[in-house]
Scaffold this motif. Structure first.
Motif, PDB file in Angstrom:
ATOM      1  N   ALA A  55       5.307  -2.749  -3.942  1.00 19.61           N
ATOM      2  CA  ALA A  55       4.294  -1.806  -3.474  1.00 19.61           C
ATOM      3  C   ALA A  55       3.436  -1.327  -4.637  1.00 19.61           C
ATOM      4  O   ALA A  55       3.962  -0.900  -5.677  1.00 19.61           O
ATOM      5  CB  ALA A  55       4.966  -0.617  -2.786  1.00 19.61           C
ATOM      6  N   GLU A  57      -0.109   1.082  -4.847  1.00 18.55           N
ATOM      7  CA  GLU A  57      -1.086   1.870  -4.089  1.00 18.55           C
ATOM      8  C   GLU A  57      -0.883   1.642  -2.596  1.00 18.55           C
ATOM      9  O   GLU A  57       0.213   1.844  -2.097  1.00 18.55           O
ATOM     10  CB  GLU A  57      -2.509   1.538  -4.547  1.00 18.55           C
ATOM     11  CG  GLU A  57      -2.762   1.847  -6.007  1.00 18.55           C
ATOM     12  CD  GLU A  57      -4.116   1.379  -6.477  1.00 18.55           C
ATOM     13  OE1 GLU A  57      -5.035   1.197  -5.652  1.00 18.55           O
ATOM     14  OE2 GLU A  57      -4.270   1.201  -7.686  1.00 18.55           O
ATOM     15  N   ASP A  58      -1.910   1.180  -1.891  1.00 18.48           N
ATOM     16  CA  ASP A  58      -1.805   0.982  -0.439  1.00 18.48           C
ATOM     17  C   ASP A  58      -1.632  -0.495  -0.079  1.00 18.48           C
ATOM     18  O   ASP A  58      -1.996  -0.927   0.998  1.00 18.48           O
ATOM     19  CB  ASP A  58      -3.046   1.554   0.263  1.00 18.48           C
ATOM     20  CG  ASP A  58      -4.338   0.908  -0.234  1.00 18.48           C
ATOM     21  OD1 ASP A  58      -4.338   0.324  -1.332  1.00 18.48           O
ATOM     22  OD2 ASP A  58      -5.356   1.006   0.476  1.00 18.48           O
ATOM     23  N   SER A  59      -1.054  -1.276  -0.999  1.00 18.67           N
ATOM     24  CA  SER A  59      -0.907  -2.711  -0.775  1.00 18.67           C
ATOM     25  C   SER A  59       0.363  -3.209  -1.463  1.00 18.67           C
ATOM     26  O   SER A  59       1.227  -2.416  -1.832  1.00 18.67           O
ATOM     27  CB  SER A  59      -2.137  -3.447  -1.310  1.00 18.67           C
ATOM     28  OG  SER A  59      -2.141  -4.785  -0.877  1.00 18.67           O
ATOM     29  N   THR A  60       0.464  -4.532  -1.619  1.00 17.05           N
ATOM     30  CA  THR A  60       1.617  -5.122  -2.303  1.00 17.05           C
ATOM     31  C   THR A  60       1.163  -6.227  -3.248  1.00 17.05           C
ATOM     32  O   THR A  60       0.118  -6.844  -3.053  1.00 17.05           O
ATOM     33  CB  THR A  60       2.629  -5.726  -1.306  1.00 17.05           C
ATOM     34  OG1 THR A  60       1.976  -6.729  -0.533  1.00 17.05           O
ATOM     35  CG2 THR A  60       3.227  -4.663  -0.399  1.00 17.05           C
ATOM     36  N   PRO A 112      -5.678  -3.624  -2.749  1.00 16.01           N
ATOM     37  CA  PRO A 112      -5.732  -2.190  -2.462  1.00 16.01           C
ATOM     38  C   PRO A 112      -7.174  -1.712  -2.299  1.00 16.01           C
ATOM     39  O   PRO A 112      -8.112  -2.336  -2.784  1.00 16.01           O
ATOM     40  CB  PRO A 112      -5.087  -1.550  -3.693  1.00 16.01           C
ATOM     41  CG  PRO A 112      -4.252  -2.633  -4.294  1.00 16.01           C
ATOM     42  CD  PRO A 112      -4.994  -3.905  -4.016  1.00 16.01           C
ATOM     43  N   SER A 114      -8.653   0.521  -3.784  1.00 22.15           N
ATOM     44  CA  SER A 114      -9.293   0.815  -5.071  1.00 22.15           C
ATOM     45  C   SER A 114      -9.932  -0.420  -5.693  1.00 22.15           C
ATOM     46  O   SER A 114     -10.696  -0.309  -6.647  1.00 22.15           O
ATOM     47  CB  SER A 114      -8.272   1.418  -6.039  1.00 22.15           C
ATOM     48  OG  SER A 114      -7.239   0.481  -6.300  1.00 22.15           O
TER      49      SER A 114
END
Length: 146
Positions: A55, A57-60, A112, A114
């Motif tokens: 993991a 941020e908001d992803s992998t 992500p 970002s």
């Protein structure tokens, strides 16, 4: 003065023949290309000892690990993926734990919100090392992975 019809017809025929010859395919050079002009097909990676999505941020970030020993992280270049290390992984895995990372937004890793930056990609490598409980590792890469 009016040109003669046979002369005009002859010039037109010559122009048509020249255009046809220019459009005809040229016989292919039968010699194989020089060794430096081609790249060998990259073999597939061997079966990984561990595959995990870490993991960030908001992803992998997708990670595969091969072999045992001192850890070596392999980082591919831009628009690439970890599978491009098909020659290096078997050679290094004989004496090392080889960690292959698909960089964010590339290969099997997500992107992500970002986006991409070298700082974020470096943070992703730290997140992978933390997830694998590795305090340090040698790092090998090219282009964006360098």
């Amino acid at each position: 003065m009016r040109p003669r019809l046979p002369l005009v017809a002859g010039l037109m025929a010559a122009a048509v023949l020249a255009a046809a010859a220019a459009a005809a395919p040229v016989a292919a050079d039968k010699r194989p290309p020089a060794r430096w002009q081609t790249l060998p097909e990259v073999p597939p990676l061997p079966a990984a000892d561990l595959e995990v999505d870490v993991a960030v941020e908001d992803s992998t970030v997708h990670v595969a690990s091969f072999g045992h020993g001192p850890p070596v992280v392999l980082l591919h270049g831009g628009c690439g993926h970890g599978g491009q290390f098909g020659f290096q992984v078997p050679a290094l895995a004989a004496a090392h734990q080889v960690i292959v990372i698909d960089a964010r937004g590339q290969g099997r890793s997500g992107l992500p919100a970002s986006g991409l930056s070298y700082h974020a990609m470096a943070e992703d490598v730290i997140a992978v090392l933390d997830a694998l409980a590795l305090p340090r590792a040698a790092v090998i890469g090219w282009s964006d992975g360098a």
